[in-house]
Design an enzyme around this catalytic site. Sequence first.
Site, PDB file in Angstrom:
ATOM      1  N   ARG A   1      26.799 -56.760   0.554  1.00 43.68           N
ATOM      2  CA  ARG A   1      26.342 -55.436   1.023  1.00 43.68           C
ATOM      3  C   ARG A   1      26.936 -54.302   0.199  1.00 43.68           C
ATOM      4  NH1 ARG A   1      26.509 -54.084   7.271  1.00 43.68           N
ATOM      5  NH2 ARG A   1      28.644 -54.884   7.128  1.00 43.68           N
TER       6      ARG A   1
ATOM      7  N   ARG B   1      34.865 -61.171  12.766  1.00 46.08           N
ATOM      8  CA  ARG B   1      33.830 -60.306  13.362  1.00 46.08           C
ATOM      9  C   ARG B   1      32.759 -61.157  14.041  1.00 46.08           C
ATOM     10  NH1 ARG B   1      32.795 -57.009   8.073  1.00 46.08           N
ATOM     11  NH2 ARG B   1      30.939 -56.210   9.114  1.00 46.08           N
TER      12      ARG B   1
ATOM     13  N   ARG C   1      32.379 -51.687   1.865  1.00 47.27           N
ATOM     14  CA  ARG C   1      33.303 -51.574   2.993  1.00 47.27           C
ATOM     15  C   ARG C   1      34.503 -52.497   2.820  1.00 47.27           C
ATOM     16  NH1 ARG C   1      29.563 -52.016   8.215  1.00 47.27           N
ATOM     17  NH2 ARG C   1      31.411 -53.143   8.900  1.00 47.27           N
TER      18      ARG C   1
ATOM     19  N   LYS D   1      20.857 -54.439  11.298  1.00 44.88           N
ATOM     20  CA  LYS D   1      20.666 -53.355  12.267  1.00 44.88           C
ATOM     21  C   LYS D   1      20.571 -51.996  11.566  1.00 44.88           C
ATOM     22  CE  LYS D   1      24.484 -54.461  14.475  1.00 44.88           C
ATOM     23  NZ  LYS D   1      24.938 -55.623  13.667  1.00 44.88           N
TER      24      LYS D   1
ATOM     25  N   ARG E   1      28.822 -53.195  22.573  1.00 38.86           N
ATOM     26  CA  ARG E   1      29.274 -54.482  22.051  1.00 38.86           C
ATOM     27  C   ARG E   1      30.025 -55.288  23.089  1.00 38.86           C
ATOM     28  NH1 ARG E   1      29.350 -52.911  16.197  1.00 38.86           N
ATOM     29  NH2 ARG E   1      30.132 -54.655  14.998  1.00 38.86           N
TER      30      ARG E   1
HETATM   31  P1  ADP Z   1      24.176 -54.598  10.146  1.00 36.64           P
HETATM   32  O1  ADP Z   1      23.974 -53.104  10.306  1.00 36.64           O
HETATM   33  O2  ADP Z   1      23.519 -55.395  11.232  1.00 36.64           O
HETATM   34  O3  ADP Z   1      25.618 -54.970   9.946  1.00 36.64           O
HETATM   35  P2  ADP Z   1      22.914 -54.200   7.507  1.00 36.64           P
HETATM   36  O4  ADP Z   1      21.638 -53.502   7.782  1.00 36.64           O
HETATM   37  O5  ADP Z   1      24.025 -53.406   6.925  1.00 36.64           O
HETATM   38  O6  ADP Z   1      23.408 -55.025   8.808  1.00 36.64           O
HETATM   39  O7  ADP Z   1      22.572 -55.450   6.535  1.00 36.64           O
HETATM   40  C1  ADP Z   1      23.601 -56.310   6.053  1.00 36.64           C
HETATM   41  C2  ADP Z   1      23.263 -56.716   4.603  1.00 36.64           C
HETATM   42  O8  ADP Z   1      22.120 -57.598   4.610  1.00 36.64           O
HETATM   43  C3  ADP Z   1      22.882 -55.550   3.697  1.00 36.64           C
HETATM   44  O9  ADP Z   1      23.383 -55.807   2.409  1.00 36.64           O
HETATM   45  C4  ADP Z   1      21.341 -55.545   3.724  1.00 36.64           C
HETATM   46  O10 ADP Z   1      20.786 -55.022   2.516  1.00 36.64           O
HETATM   47  C5  ADP Z   1      21.025 -57.018   3.858  1.00 36.64           C
HETATM   48  N1  ADP Z   1      19.809 -57.290   4.649  1.00 36.64           N
HETATM   49  C6  ADP Z   1      19.340 -56.595   5.717  1.00 36.64           C
HETATM   50  N2  ADP Z   1      18.208 -57.161   6.197  1.00 36.64           N
HETATM   51  C7  ADP Z   1      17.959 -58.248   5.419  1.00 36.64           C
HETATM   52  C8  ADP Z   1      16.915 -59.261   5.398  1.00 36.64           C
HETATM   53  N3  ADP Z   1      15.928 -59.255   6.286  1.00 36.64           N
HETATM   54  N4  ADP Z   1      16.990 -60.218   4.438  1.00 36.64           N
HETATM   55  C9  ADP Z   1      18.007 -60.240   3.535  1.00 36.64           C
HETATM   56  N5  ADP Z   1      19.013 -59.318   3.501  1.00 36.64           N
HETATM   57  C10 ADP Z   1      18.985 -58.331   4.432  1.00 36.64           C
HETATM   58  P1  ADP Z   2      28.833 -54.639  11.492  1.00 36.60           P
HETATM   59  O1  ADP Z   2      27.516 -54.342  12.105  1.00 36.60           O
HETATM   60  O2  ADP Z   2      28.746 -55.006  10.052  1.00 36.60           O
HETATM   61  O3  ADP Z   2      29.676 -55.566  12.297  1.00 36.60           O
HETATM   62  P2  ADP Z   2      29.911 -52.020  12.289  1.00 36.60           P
HETATM   63  O4  ADP Z   2      29.874 -50.959  11.255  1.00 36.60           O
HETATM   64  O5  ADP Z   2      28.965 -51.950  13.422  1.00 36.60           O
HETATM   65  O6  ADP Z   2      29.794 -53.390  11.484  1.00 36.60           O
HETATM   66  O7  ADP Z   2      31.387 -52.135  12.895  1.00 36.60           O
HETATM   67  C1  ADP Z   2      32.536 -52.202  12.071  1.00 36.60           C
HETATM   68  C2  ADP Z   2      33.770 -52.364  12.945  1.00 36.60           C
HETATM   69  O8  ADP Z   2      33.932 -51.203  13.775  1.00 36.60           O
HETATM   70  C3  ADP Z   2      33.742 -53.547  13.915  1.00 36.60           C
HETATM   71  O9  ADP Z   2      34.211 -54.750  13.307  1.00 36.60           O
HETATM   72  C4  ADP Z   2      34.677 -53.056  15.023  1.00 36.60           C
HETATM   73  O10 ADP Z   2      36.049 -53.172  14.638  1.00 36.60           O
HETATM   74  C5  ADP Z   2      34.359 -51.563  15.083  1.00 36.60           C
HETATM   75  N1  ADP Z   2      33.270 -51.228  16.054  1.00 36.60           N
HETATM   76  C6  ADP Z   2      32.062 -50.676  15.761  1.00 36.60           C
HETATM   77  N2  ADP Z   2      31.345 -50.473  16.875  1.00 36.60           N
HETATM   78  C7  ADP Z   2      32.100 -50.918  17.899  1.00 36.60           C
HETATM   79  C8  ADP Z   2      31.904 -51.009  19.311  1.00 36.60           C
HETATM   80  N3  ADP Z   2      30.753 -50.585  19.908  1.00 36.60           N
HETATM   81  N4  ADP Z   2      32.911 -51.529  20.061  1.00 36.60           N
HETATM   82  C9  ADP Z   2      34.070 -51.946  19.506  1.00 36.60           C
HETATM   83  N5  ADP Z   2      34.327 -51.897  18.190  1.00 36.60           N
HETATM   84  C10 ADP Z   2      33.348 -51.395  17.377  1.00 36.60           C
END
Ligand code: ADP
Ligand code: ADP
Length: 208
Positions: A123, A166, A155, A14, A89
């Site tokens: 990541r 998660r 992170r 995302k 979420r």
């Molecule tokens: P989110 O915001 O949904 O948690 P991220 O954009 O941070 O996800 O991506 C999670 C990890 O996966 C990062 O290390 C990113 O570089 C990698 N990643 C994102 N898109 C892809 C893809 N299409 N194929 C492989 N790795 C990806």
């Molecule tokens: P990822 O996409 O890798 O799960 P985020 O950075 O979106 O990670 O979220 C990290 C953490 O922050 C989540 O595991 C949760 O604890 C909290 N969080 C983020 N956004 C929300 C939301 N909209 N509602 C509840 N908790 C959230």
Amino acid sequence: MGSIVLFGPPGAGKGTQAQRIMDQTGLPQVSTGDMLRAAVKSGTPVGKEAKGYMERGELVPDQVILALIRDRIQEPDAANGVMFDGFPRTVPQAVALSEMTDISHVLAIDVPDGRIVERICGRATCGNCGTVYHDTFNPVPASGCPCGDYQEKRRADDNEGTVLNRLEAYHQQTSPLAAWYDERGVFHRVDGDRAIDEITTDLLAVLN
Ligand code: ADP
Ligand code: ADP
């Protein structure tokens, strides 16, 4: 176009896609995860409340998140809509959001559970410019981050134990939103288990 929601499990891509779509649409990225991490770092009351939930990989209570969002979307750069990343979420978050702003597109990035741990555990983010990298799938270029000052950030919650919590929170509390948005005719699903560029192309095609 109204606001956009980027939807999908943790590690779906995302944030990665938000950075690319932002360049095309001009909509600012609003990541509740980033906002919460900033609050934890600066020790605000919101940060103090959220910290334990985040460390355990549980969702932060709805009222905490909604207060953050209410303030954020009143800022001037949000006047023409925003791109939500990691929000809403839960169904109550989506219901509250629908009373604050119009959502024109929910873009769901579909990635099977079996891929999530490797995505999250590899990541890294540039602390200077925010670009998201992956040790294997999207490494920092040999010439360094294009911003010129790569500062590797990992992170605390990007570890295997927390990821499984998660993922469970996603399946139990977040995935029901897919049907909720589908009923409202704004839900679009793309295959997220492909190259980053191909996914961006598909997402932009949905928006155009
Ligand atoms: P989110 O915001 O949904 O948690 P991220 O954009 O941070 O996800 O991506 C999670 C990890 O996966 C990062 O290390 C990113 O570089 C990698 N990643 C994102 N898109 C892809 C893809 N299409 N194929 C492989 N790795 C990806
Ligand atoms: P990822 O996409 O890798 O799960 P985020 O950075 O979106 O990670 O979220 C990290 C953490 O922050 C989540 O595991 C949760 O604890 C909290 N969080 C983020 N956004 C929300 C939301 N909209 N509602 C509840 N908790 C959230």
